[in-house]
Design a protein around this motif. Structure first.
Motif, short mmCIF file in Angstrom:
data_model
loop_
_atom_site.label_atom_id
_atom_site.label_comp_id
_atom_site.label_asym_id
_atom_site.label_seq_id
_atom_site.Cartn_x
_atom_site.Cartn_y
_atom_site.Cartn_z
N LYS A 19 0.87 -1.20 0.00
CA LYS A 19 0.00 0.00 0.00
C LYS A 19 0.91 1.25 0.00
O LYS A 19 2.12 1.13 0.17
CB LYS A 19 -0.92 -0.03 1.22
CG LYS A 19 -0.16 0.09 2.53
CD LYS A 19 -1.05 -0.12 3.74
CE LYS A 19 -0.21 0.06 5.00
NZ LYS A 19 -0.85 -0.47 6.21
N TYR A 79 7.27 5.69 8.12
CA TYR A 79 6.09 5.44 7.30
C TYR A 79 5.70 6.70 6.53
O TYR A 79 5.39 6.67 5.35
CB TYR A 79 4.90 5.04 8.17
CG TYR A 79 5.06 3.72 8.88
CD1 TYR A 79 4.55 2.55 8.32
CD2 TYR A 79 5.67 3.63 10.12
CE1 TYR A 79 4.64 1.33 8.98
CE2 TYR A 79 5.78 2.42 10.79
CZ TYR A 79 5.26 1.27 10.22
OH TYR A 79 5.36 0.08 10.87
N ARG A 87 -11.50 -0.34 14.60
CA ARG A 87 -11.41 0.37 13.33
C ARG A 87 -12.39 -0.29 12.37
O ARG A 87 -13.44 0.23 12.11
CB ARG A 87 -9.95 0.30 12.82
CG ARG A 87 -9.65 1.28 11.74
CD ARG A 87 -8.16 1.36 11.43
NE ARG A 87 -7.64 0.19 10.74
CZ ARG A 87 -6.40 0.13 10.25
NH1 ARG A 87 -5.57 1.14 10.40
NH2 ARG A 87 -5.98 -0.95 9.62
C1 LIG Z 1 -0.03 -1.49 6.74
C2 LIG Z 1 -0.59 -2.74 7.22
C3 LIG Z 1 0.25 -3.84 7.50
C4 LIG Z 1 1.77 -3.75 7.42
O1 LIG Z 1 2.26 -2.96 8.48
P1 LIG Z 1 3.84 -2.77 8.72
O2 LIG Z 1 3.91 -2.14 10.05
O3 LIG Z 1 4.32 -1.85 7.65
O4 LIG Z 1 4.46 -4.10 8.63
C5 LIG Z 1 -0.36 -5.01 7.87
N1 LIG Z 1 -1.70 -5.12 7.98
C6 LIG Z 1 -2.53 -4.08 7.73
C7 LIG Z 1 -4.00 -4.28 7.85
C8 LIG Z 1 -2.00 -2.87 7.35
O5 LIG Z 1 -2.83 -1.84 7.12
#
Ligand SMILES: *Cc1c(COP(=O)(O)O)cnc(C)c1O
Length: 384
Positions: free
Chosen positions: A35, A368, A134
């Motif tokens: 993403k 991030y 959420r």
């Molecule tokens: C962004 C996201 C992740 C990955 O998170 P990181 O901290 O970058 O590893 C995993 N699951 C969901 C639902 C996310 O939104």
């Protein structure tokens, strides 16, 4: 014409991160989270590179990102949409074999409707509310979910049952995360008694997978760590200290290198203010260089007077305020410097590395935020 900066992705660094992460997650399925334009790395460049290293499952936030991933991927690679899909996009997702989260009755009902319409199964991940508050089905909705799926088995393939943690990168959330793990376990059992089981059970992001091994299950969704950045300082210290107290070696490598070049050089006398305003006063004679990148190009204004870049393998501090399209650096004492020399904003040059985290230590989310704000129009290339 050229952009004033460029981004390189290092495949060998990515391979190192993958092999470290794979060691940590064991046999669980690795999902690469892409993403936010692959955390600024560029979906179109990052995805094929990751595929060539053996990754075949990617997660995006919305249908727009899924569409980009779809056109960049190999046929057998799977895409998971974790967030937003409009109803009319749902039909497209089902027809293209994408997997997607369902977290409310509306989307579950629509998935059924469009699966019937297109004659293909909806490949769903059932998201469970465990305490992030959420998105996700509440416990009282589980019977409805199970009944709808059980009555329409032809139209559903339950790819996953999943949840997301409320900040596994911070010790402050320890109790909350443990409660979520318990809650997920309980709901998993409940769904099983309702005859709902999934191919994959997944809950872990980078921080969870690297701090709470119980969250790994048989699939993980890894974002930040695969790019070579730690979710937080706490996660980094916990992992480095646990693994190797003596060496303190960071097992992760930054995949991304963001670079520009020196646009101009200038000598300034003592007692002069540098750039706009009065935030930097020279106390002695200074050699300054201008870099043609600014907050309009993703170089955060927060880095005014605090950031560092690399020139000729040496660290050069940012002087004064970051402007819209340029900033100034102190290159006093760096020898043989000339206009056009490479300036590294993030990444390695000779033996020095600029990590995003070292910019602003007090902010957990700077990795991030800065990465995902790298403008999509900066050219990106993959290097070996
Ligand atoms: C962004 C996201 C992740 C990955 O998170 P990181 O901290 O970058 O590893 C995993 N699951 C969901 C639902 C996310 O939104």
């Amino acid at each position: 014409m050229k952009h004033t900066s460029s981004i390189e992705l290092s495949k060998s660094s990515y391979k190192k991160n993958l092999s470290y992460l794979q060691k940590r997650i064991g046999k669980a399925k690795f999902v690469s989270v892409i993403k936010g334009n692959a955390y600024g790395h560029g979906i179109e460049q990052f995805l094929p590179m990751a595929e060539s290293c053996g990754v075949d499952y990617f997660a995006v936030f919305n249908a727009y990102e899924a569409e980009r991933a779809l056109s960049a991927k190999q046929p057998e690679t799977t895409i998971m949409i974790m967030g937003m899909i409009e109803n009319d996009e749902l039909q497209w997702a089902i027809e293209n074999g994408l997997t997607f989260y369902v977290f409310n009755r509306e989307r579950l009902d629509s998935a059924l409707k469009y699966a019937k319409k297109s004659g293909r199964k909806a490949r769903i991940h059932i998201e469970i509310e465990t305490g992030l508050n959420r998105t996700g089905f509440e416990e009282y909705e589980l019977e409805y979910v199970a009944e709808l799926i059980n009555n329409n088995r032809k139209f559903f393939s339950v790819e996953g049952i999943c949840t997301h943690y409320a900040g596994a990168e911070s010790v402050a959330n320890y109790r909350r995360i443990l409660d979520q793990i318990q809650c997920f376990k309980r709901i998993k059992r409940q769904l099983k008694t309702l005859n709902i089981q999934a191919k994959y059970y997944h809950s872990a992001c980078s921080a969870a997978a690297l701090t709470y091994p119980k969250t790994i299950m048989n699939m993980v969704r890894i974002g930040i760590a695969q790019y070579g950045f730690w979710p937080s300082k706490e996660t980094k210290m916990y992992n480095i200290l646990t693994a190797n107290k003596k060496k303190m070696k960071d097992p992760l490598r930054r995949v991304l290198k963001w670079k520009s070049s020196i646009m101009d050089l200038k000598d300034v006398s003592p007692g002069e203010f540098i750039s706009y305003g009065n935030s930097y006063l020279t106390e002695k004679r200074k050699r300054i260089a201008s870099v043609p990148v600014g907050y309009g190009n993703g170089y955060s204004r927060n880095l005014s007077n605090t950031g560092h870049v690399l020139v000729k393998g040496r660290k050069a501090p940012v002087m004064g305020l970051i402007n819209m399209n340029m900033f100034l650096i102190d290159v006093t004492g760096i020898k043989d410097i000339s206009i056009g020399d490479e300036v590294v904003l993030i990444g390695r040059q000779k033996s020095q590395t600029i990590t995003v985290a070292s910019f602003i230590e007090y902010s957990n989310h700077v990795n991030y935020e800065l990465l995902t704000r790298l403008p999509p129009d900066i050219p990106r290339t993959v290097t070996s």
